[in-house]
Scaffold this active site. Structure first.
Site, short mmCIF file in Angstrom:
data_model
loop_
_atom_site.label_atom_id
_atom_site.label_comp_id
_atom_site.label_asym_id
_atom_site.label_seq_id
_atom_site.Cartn_x
_atom_site.Cartn_y
_atom_site.Cartn_z
N LYS A 1 0.79 -1.23 0.00
CA LYS A 1 0.00 0.00 0.00
C LYS A 1 0.82 1.29 0.00
CE LYS A 1 -4.34 -1.54 0.22
NZ LYS A 1 -5.45 -1.10 -0.63
N ASP B 1 -8.90 -0.96 6.11
CA ASP B 1 -8.99 -2.28 6.72
C ASP B 1 -7.66 -2.67 7.36
OD1 ASP B 1 -11.64 -3.19 6.36
OD2 ASP B 1 -11.25 -3.53 4.23
#
Length: 352
Positions: A69, A95
């Site tokens: 990410k 999340d």
């Protein structure tokens, strides 16, 4: 409710799109600790699956974090700071992995971060985000509800939303995040030296899958791209089966980073027209795959291992193999999007 665990689009490899920007990789190369993540070949797995080669693009340690990410967050925040002066609060919902990446970049750049987490994110993952200096708000509902809370909070003075999913009216920043993910596939090209036959991509809202489709549909080679999702949160698969974006009610899953109910509006046209296949797998499938990869020396959390679980399900049928164009000599690439430390309590040894 899903009507099938499988979707295929035979026309996908005839669709094409423009080449994605390569500007993000130039920034990534300047970041402390940058190096291409490993591409690990697993010959035993290739024999088991009946293909020529199986390789894992291993994102379990990307820029000092246990997931891919940071590629998207770093580029998007760079673009935001080019336009905005003064101290900012970078706001996002997560999340787990995206929020930690935003928090890390905020800390490194002297900015504040505020992160909203839905239910199902383990306390250790929440604590890791807080350890980066972020203010964490645990929403307790679904991922979609956390996104709504983050979007509302980003309306406050000095705040800006850094979200990795798009909707009508909010697509520029998610587009930068997708551009950041392009670095992963550029590295893969250089490491592999050939176009793979199949790339399996774990999918939440579909942004990483969008980057994969954009990369391979802008180039010749006929690579098939397949998404893998949890059975309890298969919003991409459900949308493809309906031929329109749909929201699904999510449930509990150990694949916490994929527990998303609505596909990104920016990703949807790429997935609809350029994605070869989508498959949904269960927690037990992901757990078995994580244990198998660990035994082969690959540190894969439940989300990362989903790619192997999905490939096993897809290649278990001659018809599905044919729809993907997978032959005995094909090269299959699995994207391991996170390591076990991304969600420590859900490691393969602790969950059946």
């Amino acid at each position: 409710m899903l009507t099938s665990f499988w979707y295929a689009n035979p026309a996908a490899r005839h669709w094409s799109c423009a080449l994605p920007s390569d500007q993000a990789r130039k920034l990534h190369a300047k970041l402390p600790g940058y190096s291409p993540t490993p591409l690990t070949e697993l010959p035993a797995l290739a024999g088991d699956l009946g293909v020529g080669r199986v390789l894992v693009k291993d994102e379990s340690s990307r820029l000092g974090l246990p997931a891919f990410k940071a590629l998207g967050a770093s580029w998007a925040i760079h673009r935001i700071l080019e336009r905005r002066e003064g101290p900012l609060t970078l706001v996002t919902a997560t999340d787990g992995n995206h929020g930690r990446a935003v928090a890390r970049m905020a800390r490194l750049l002297g900015q504040r971060a505020r992160v909203f987490t839905p239910g199902g994110v383990h306390p250790e993952a929440v604590a890791a985000i807080a350890a980066e200096g972020a203010e964490v708000t645990e929403v307790g509902g679904s991922y979609d509800e956390a996104v709504q809370r983050a979007a509302s909070a980003a309306g406050e003075p000095g705040a800006v939303l850094v979200q990795d999913t798009a909707w009508a009216g909010y697509e520029e920043t998610p587009g930068w995040i997708v551009e950041g993910y392009a670095t992963l596939f550029a590295e893969l090209d250089e490491q592999l030296g050939e176009a793979p036959g199949l790339v399996a991509v774990p999918a939440g809202v579909g942004s990483l899958a969008q980057a994969a489709v954009a990369h391979y549909r802008a180039r010749p080679g006929g690579t098939a791209v397949m998404t893998v999702e949890p059975e309890t949160a298969a919003c991409v698969l459900a949308s493809l089966l309906e031929r329109r974006p749909v929201r699904v009610e999510t449930g509990d899953t150990i694949m916490a980073g994929l527990n998303c109910g609505t596909p990104s509006s920016l990703a949807w046209p790429y997935l609809r027209d350029g994605l070869d296949a989508a498959v949904a797998v269960g927690d037990a499938d992901s757990t078995r795959a994580a244990r198998e990869l660990l035994a082969l020396g690959v540190d894969a959390g439940p989300c990362g291992a989903a790619s192997l679980a999905g490939v096993r399900a897809a290649l278990d049928s001659a018809e599905r193999r044919a729809s993907l164009g997978v032959r005995p000599g094909s090269t299959v690439v699995l994207l391991n999007t996170e390591g076990t430390t991304a969600n420590p309590a859900l490691c393969p040894a602790g969950k059946d």
